[in-house]
Design an enzyme around this catalytic site. Sequence first.
Site, short mmCIF file in Angstrom:
data_model
loop_
_atom_site.label_atom_id
_atom_site.label_comp_id
_atom_site.label_asym_id
_atom_site.label_seq_id
_atom_site.Cartn_x
_atom_site.Cartn_y
_atom_site.Cartn_z
N ASP A 42 0.84 -1.21 0.00
CA ASP A 42 0.00 0.00 0.00
C ASP A 42 0.87 1.26 0.00
O ASP A 42 0.36 2.38 -0.01
CB ASP A 42 -1.01 -0.01 1.15
CG ASP A 42 -0.37 -0.02 2.52
OD1 ASP A 42 0.87 -0.11 2.60
OD2 ASP A 42 -1.11 0.05 3.52
N SER A 43 2.19 1.07 -0.05
CA SER A 43 3.10 2.19 -0.28
C SER A 43 2.77 2.85 -1.62
O SER A 43 3.20 3.98 -1.88
CB SER A 43 4.56 1.71 -0.28
OG SER A 43 4.73 0.64 -1.18
N ASP A 81 -1.09 -6.22 0.11
CA ASP A 81 -1.39 -5.54 1.37
C ASP A 81 -2.89 -5.32 1.52
O ASP A 81 -3.55 -4.87 0.58
CB ASP A 81 -0.74 -4.14 1.36
CG ASP A 81 0.56 -4.11 2.13
OD1 ASP A 81 0.81 -5.02 2.94
OD2 ASP A 81 1.33 -3.14 1.93
N LYS A 110 -1.16 -9.39 3.33
CA LYS A 110 -0.32 -8.90 4.44
C LYS A 110 -1.13 -7.91 5.27
O LYS A 110 -1.81 -7.05 4.72
CB LYS A 110 0.96 -8.25 3.91
CG LYS A 110 1.83 -7.64 5.02
CD LYS A 110 3.26 -7.36 4.55
CE LYS A 110 3.43 -6.09 3.77
NZ LYS A 110 3.08 -4.84 4.47
N GLU A 112 -0.92 -5.33 8.87
CA GLU A 112 -0.02 -4.66 9.82
C GLU A 112 -0.53 -4.82 11.25
O GLU A 112 -1.69 -4.51 11.53
CB GLU A 112 0.08 -3.16 9.50
CG GLU A 112 0.79 -2.87 8.20
CD GLU A 112 0.95 -1.37 7.94
OE1 GLU A 112 0.71 -0.55 8.86
OE2 GLU A 112 1.33 -1.03 6.81
N GLU A 177 9.72 -3.75 9.82
CA GLU A 177 10.02 -2.44 9.23
C GLU A 177 10.69 -1.54 10.27
O GLU A 177 10.14 -1.31 11.36
CB GLU A 177 8.74 -1.79 8.69
CG GLU A 177 9.02 -0.43 8.04
CD GLU A 177 7.93 0.07 7.10
OE1 GLU A 177 6.97 -0.68 6.84
OE2 GLU A 177 8.06 1.21 6.63
O1 KIV Z 1 3.61 -1.03 1.48
C1 KIV Z 1 4.72 -1.55 1.27
O2 KIV Z 1 5.33 -1.40 0.22
C2 KIV Z 1 5.28 -2.35 2.35
C3 KIV Z 1 6.73 -2.66 2.29
C4 KIV Z 1 7.50 -1.43 2.42
C5 KIV Z 1 7.13 -3.68 3.25
O3 KIV Z 1 4.58 -2.71 3.25
#
Ligand code: KIV
Length: 258
Positions: A42-43, A81, A110, A112, A177
């Site tokens: 989600d970056s 994510d 994934k 968090e 992270e």
């Molecule tokens: O959102 C993302 O790209 C991530 C990575 C930086 C691990 O969670």
Amino acid sequence: MNNMIQKILKKKNKSKIVCLTSYSKNIAKEADKYADIILVGDSLGSVLYNYNTTRKVTLSNMIEHSKSVRLGVKKSLMVVDMPYNTYGSKNLALKNAKKIIKETKCDAVKLEGGKNILEQVKFLIKNKIPVMGHLGLLPQTTKGKFKSKGKTIKEKKQLIKDSILLQDSGVFSIVLECVKASTAKEITEKLKIPTVGIGSSANCDGQVLVTDDLIGLNDTKIRFVKKFINIKKYLNVGLKKFATEVKTKRFPLKKHSY
Ligand code: KIV
């Protein structure tokens, strides 16, 4: 268990895991040659949409980008994510994870968090949805400045506890992270599942970076990012050439025309 996940697990204490982010087909296709895991992170909210927080990323953002990524990923494990606010309860988590998997054909999701999301993690795994954990700096829930984690004894104990709880809940791997090197080392040594670090030292079982950062496409000055190539330089050569040839009428030629 998914064969690709078994392969990732077997890498623990044997060979390093390579994880790369991708938000679209063409990058995914290249990254897939070198990665064990492709993460649709989600970056993408900050990298592609200039959001000041990943909280603004929606489920449909993640699904649309992931559909494109799926077209490029052939051999790596594809992880997506779950964005903020999509896994607040176990039922919501399952509904949204099922939607992500059905629409994107990804292999895992994934989430968090640690103790606070255990119920959701266990419920997803019970329903045969593979889950990757994410501890340390948690961009979805961090308010204010991003800081590294695991520096105080209290933080370190909490991280170790959370990583074991996640492992016991059945996650196949955990992203760490911005975790202090010595804490990442302790966690990695304590766990049977692999850790994948980002800004968490070489002590982790694998490493992940945002691909746009490491190729120099995204301007960032984060300490843990190493720019392995300045792709912008090459991009500019090509774009400038195109512009020049259009202006000087050297493109298109007859052979480019019908
Ligand atoms: O959102 C993302 O790209 C991530 C990575 C930086 C691990 O969670």
